[in-house]
Design a protein around this motif. Sequence first.
Motif, PDB file in Angstrom:
ATOM      1  N   SER A   1     -12.862  -4.889  35.606  1.00  0.00           N
ATOM      2  CA  SER A   1     -13.012  -3.765  34.677  1.00  0.00           C
ATOM      3  C   SER A   1     -13.348  -4.246  33.270  1.00  0.00           C
ATOM      4  N   ALA A   2     -12.832  -5.412  32.900  1.00  0.00           N
ATOM      5  CA  ALA A   2     -13.155  -5.977  31.582  1.00  0.00           C
ATOM      6  C   ALA A   2     -14.639  -6.321  31.491  1.00  0.00           C
ATOM      7  N   TYR A   3     -15.212  -6.841  32.571  1.00  0.00           N
ATOM      8  CA  TYR A   3     -16.665  -7.082  32.573  1.00  0.00           C
ATOM      9  C   TYR A   3     -17.417  -5.765  32.439  1.00  0.00           C
ATOM     10  N   ALA A   4     -16.968  -4.749  33.167  1.00  0.00           N
ATOM     11  CA  ALA A   4     -17.645  -3.451  33.145  1.00  0.00           C
ATOM     12  C   ALA A   4     -17.549  -2.764  31.785  1.00  0.00           C
ATOM     13  N   THR A   5     -16.510  -3.097  31.008  1.00  0.00           N
ATOM     14  CA  THR A   5     -16.322  -2.486  29.684  1.00  0.00           C
ATOM     15  C   THR A   5     -16.623  -3.461  28.550  1.00  0.00           C
ATOM     16  N   TYR A   6     -17.167  -4.630  28.909  1.00  0.00           N
ATOM     17  CA  TYR A   6     -17.581  -5.658  27.929  1.00  0.00           C
ATOM     18  C   TYR A   6     -16.434  -6.160  27.065  1.00  0.00           C
ATOM     19  N   ASN A   7     -15.290  -6.360  27.679  1.00  0.00           N
ATOM     20  CA  ASN A   7     -14.097  -6.788  26.947  1.00  0.00           C
ATOM     21  C   ASN A   7     -13.913  -8.300  27.092  1.00  0.00           C
ATOM     22  N   ALA A   8     -14.709  -9.056  26.355  1.00  0.00           N
ATOM     23  CA  ALA A   8     -14.679 -10.520  26.432  1.00  0.00           C
ATOM     24  C   ALA A   8     -13.346 -11.086  25.955  1.00  0.00           C
ATOM     25  N   ASP A   9     -12.722 -10.460  24.981  1.00  0.00           N
ATOM     26  CA  ASP A   9     -11.426 -10.945  24.487  1.00  0.00           C
ATOM     27  C   ASP A   9     -10.399 -10.974  25.613  1.00  0.00           C
ATOM     28  N   TYR A  10     -10.348  -9.903  26.377  1.00  0.00           N
ATOM     29  CA  TYR A  10      -9.396  -9.833  27.489  1.00  0.00           C
ATOM     30  C   TYR A  10      -9.688 -10.920  28.519  1.00  0.00           C
ATOM     31  N   LEU A  11     -10.962 -11.127  28.812  1.00  0.00           N
ATOM     32  CA  LEU A  11     -11.334 -12.140  29.798  1.00  0.00           C
ATOM     33  C   LEU A  11     -10.919 -13.533  29.338  1.00  0.00           C
ATOM     34  N   LEU A  12     -11.091 -13.830  28.075  1.00  0.00           N
ATOM     35  CA  LEU A  12     -10.660 -15.135  27.555  1.00  0.00           C
ATOM     36  C   LEU A  12      -9.133 -15.250  27.539  1.00  0.00           C
ATOM     37  N   GLU A  13      -8.463 -14.200  27.103  1.00  0.00           N
ATOM     38  CA  GLU A  13      -6.993 -14.220  27.021  1.00  0.00           C
ATOM     39  C   GLU A  13      -6.338 -14.380  28.390  1.00  0.00           C
ATOM     40  N   THR A  14      -6.987 -13.870  29.433  1.00  0.00           N
ATOM     41  CA  THR A  14      -6.399 -13.935  30.775  1.00  0.00           C
ATOM     42  C   THR A  14      -6.896 -15.133  31.586  1.00  0.00           C
ATOM     43  N   THR A  15      -7.658 -15.998  30.943  1.00  0.00           N
ATOM     44  CA  THR A  15      -8.065 -17.267  31.561  1.00  0.00           C
ATOM     45  C   THR A  15      -7.010 -18.306  31.196  1.00  0.00           C
ATOM     46  N   TYR A  16      -6.635 -19.128  32.162  1.00  0.00           N
ATOM     47  CA  TYR A  16      -5.608 -20.141  31.925  1.00  0.00           C
ATOM     48  C   TYR A  16      -6.031 -21.041  30.763  1.00  0.00           C
ATOM     49  N   VAL A  17      -5.095 -21.377  29.906  1.00  0.00           N
ATOM     50  CA  VAL A  17      -5.363 -22.070  28.648  1.00  0.00           C
ATOM     51  C   VAL A  17      -6.239 -23.315  28.827  1.00  0.00           C
ATOM     52  N   SER A  18      -5.950 -24.134  29.821  1.00  0.00           N
ATOM     53  CA  SER A  18      -6.719 -25.376  30.006  1.00  0.00           C
ATOM     54  C   SER A  18      -8.163 -25.119  30.429  1.00  0.00           C
ATOM     55  N   GLU A  19      -8.457 -23.907  30.894  1.00  0.00           N
ATOM     56  CA  GLU A  19      -9.804 -23.578  31.371  1.00  0.00           C
ATOM     57  C   GLU A  19     -10.653 -22.850  30.327  1.00  0.00           C
ATOM     58  N   ARG A  20     -10.049 -22.388  29.263  1.00  0.00           N
ATOM     59  CA  ARG A  20     -10.770 -21.579  28.264  1.00  0.00           C
ATOM     60  C   ARG A  20     -11.913 -22.338  27.599  1.00  0.00           C
TER      61      ARG A  20
ATOM     62  N   ASP B   1       5.014 -18.412  32.398  1.00  0.00           N
ATOM     63  CA  ASP B   1       5.641 -17.681  31.287  1.00  0.00           C
ATOM     64  C   ASP B   1       5.542 -16.165  31.471  1.00  0.00           C
ATOM     65  N   ASN B   2       5.847 -15.717  32.693  1.00  0.00           N
ATOM     66  CA  ASN B   2       5.831 -14.282  33.006  1.00  0.00           C
ATOM     67  C   ASN B   2       4.464 -13.630  32.900  1.00  0.00           C
ATOM     68  N   THR B   3       3.395 -14.420  33.009  1.00  0.00           N
ATOM     69  CA  THR B   3       2.038 -13.902  32.861  1.00  0.00           C
ATOM     70  C   THR B   3       1.119 -14.508  33.918  1.00  0.00           C
ATOM     71  N   TRP B   4       0.268 -13.664  34.506  1.00  0.00           N
ATOM     72  CA  TRP B   4      -0.756 -14.145  35.428  1.00  0.00           C
ATOM     73  C   TRP B   4      -2.005 -14.531  34.651  1.00  0.00           C
ATOM     74  N   TYR B   5      -2.643 -15.650  35.067  1.00  0.00           N
ATOM     75  CA  TYR B   5      -3.883 -16.126  34.466  1.00  0.00           C
ATOM     76  C   TYR B   5      -4.892 -16.454  35.558  1.00  0.00           C
ATOM     77  N   TYR B   6      -6.168 -16.233  35.242  1.00  0.00           N
ATOM     78  CA  TYR B   6      -7.250 -16.700  36.112  1.00  0.00           C
ATOM     79  C   TYR B   6      -7.370 -18.203  35.925  1.00  0.00           C
ATOM     80  N   LEU B   7      -7.343 -18.953  37.017  1.00  0.00           N
ATOM     81  CA  LEU B   7      -7.449 -20.403  36.943  1.00  0.00           C
ATOM     82  C   LEU B   7      -8.868 -20.870  37.247  1.00  0.00           C
ATOM     83  N   ASP B   8      -9.371 -20.548  38.431  1.00  0.00           N
ATOM     84  CA  ASP B   8     -10.742 -20.935  38.769  1.00  0.00           C
ATOM     85  C   ASP B   8     -11.223 -20.158  39.977  1.00  0.00           C
ATOM     86  N   GLY B   9     -12.493 -20.372  40.324  1.00  0.00           N
ATOM     87  CA  GLY B   9     -13.064 -19.660  41.459  1.00  0.00           C
ATOM     88  C   GLY B   9     -14.081 -20.496  42.196  1.00  0.00           C
ATOM     89  N   LYS B  10     -14.189 -20.240  43.484  1.00  0.00           N
ATOM     90  CA  LYS B  10     -15.237 -20.831  44.306  1.00  0.00           C
ATOM     91  C   LYS B  10     -16.238 -19.731  44.593  1.00  0.00           C
TER      92      LYS B  10
END
Length: 126
Positions: free
Chosen positions: A40-59, A115-124
């Motif tokens: 939904s963030a892609y569909a609404t162009y919410n890049a901030d959310y996509l970065l915030e929900t990516t695991y820190v080491s992957e940003r 830390d009580n939060t889900w993050y996107y780590l990676d994808g195949k």
Amino acid sequence: MESKKCFCDTGLLFENCCGLYLKNNQKAPTALALMRSRYSAYATYNADYLLETTYVSERQYYSEAEILKWATSNKWQKLEILSFTENTVEFKAYFLDANQKPQTDYEFSTFKFEDNTWYYLDGKFE
């Protein structure tokens, strides 16, 4: 304001689905909910959310400009969940590219709970 169905295809209204995470700053309770909200963030162009929900080491591998370019150059059509576990989601995202040509993005995504939060780590991808 007009109520619309959520982009992630749950059938729920956006405000009662991914809008809870994208607009109300609630944390997605599961990896699946996070994945849906990221679509939904892609569909609404919410890049901030996509970065915030990516695991820190992957940003470091992503930039707001690249995310926005990808998100805005496509017209997001549908999300299909193929399978999921506690920390993985397999899905297909359907969209029209800049030339209005139908495309399908397949991904098997991995998520991390920290830390009580889900993050996107990676994808195949296929």
